[in-house]
Scaffold this active site. Sequence first.
Site: not given
Ligand code: GAR
Length: 206
Positions: A17, A93, A111
């Site tokens: 992201n 976190r 999320h």
């Molecule tokens: C993503 O899918 C994000 O939506 C999720 O972690 C992943 C990070 O991916 N976040 C959560 O679950 C927050 N509760 P990335 O490091 O490749 O961006």
Amino acid sequence: MANTHRLGILLSGRGSNFMAIADNVAAGKIPAEIAVVISNRPNAPGLEEAQRRGFDARLIPSKGLEREQYDRLVVEALKEKQVGLVCLAGFMRLLSPYFVSQFPNRILNIHPALLPAFPGLEAQRQALEHGVKITGCTVHFVDENLDAGPIVLQTAIPVLDYDTPETLSARILNEEHRLYSEAINVILSGAWRIEGRRVIRTEIGG
Ligand code: GAR
């Protein structure tokens, strides 16, 4: 002085992201600058990529620190860099009330589910196990509760019969990369207000 157009990215892992946001900033599709990228975990691939791309990329390890003690270090770094909008991008976190109070309505999170369904870890697996037919992703303001806070944008994604957590996660992630930048642009436009839990879009300057 904090400037909304100076972004602070917080991550814990892969950082896809973050990369999507950085690509859109570089392409002029987000009128902002990434002022700093912070990871709480050593060896987070996202942090290494931020370094490779020449960003101010900082490891602030959270291990062994109390929540607020840690958050004070991060807030200090964000303020030093005059960050006005904090983007959590896979930052695993919960933030302390102290952190949230320092950036009121200026912290976003993404999320991989349609909140308030399936907060917490492994949201895609939770969706599959529950048997929902539609899931998605959500960009929301962050408060001190887990995956809570007013919702800025959501996208729905169908769950297919042959989906595994991996295939579903990959389709959601694709949409996350688009949705997060769109949500950042909504916030940067200033054309919104919060009523209760609702983020209402307004005319520019309205
Ligand atoms: C993503 O899918 C994000 O939506 C999720 O972690 C992943 C990070 O991916 N976040 C959560 O679950 C927050 N509760 P990335 O490091 O490749 O961006």
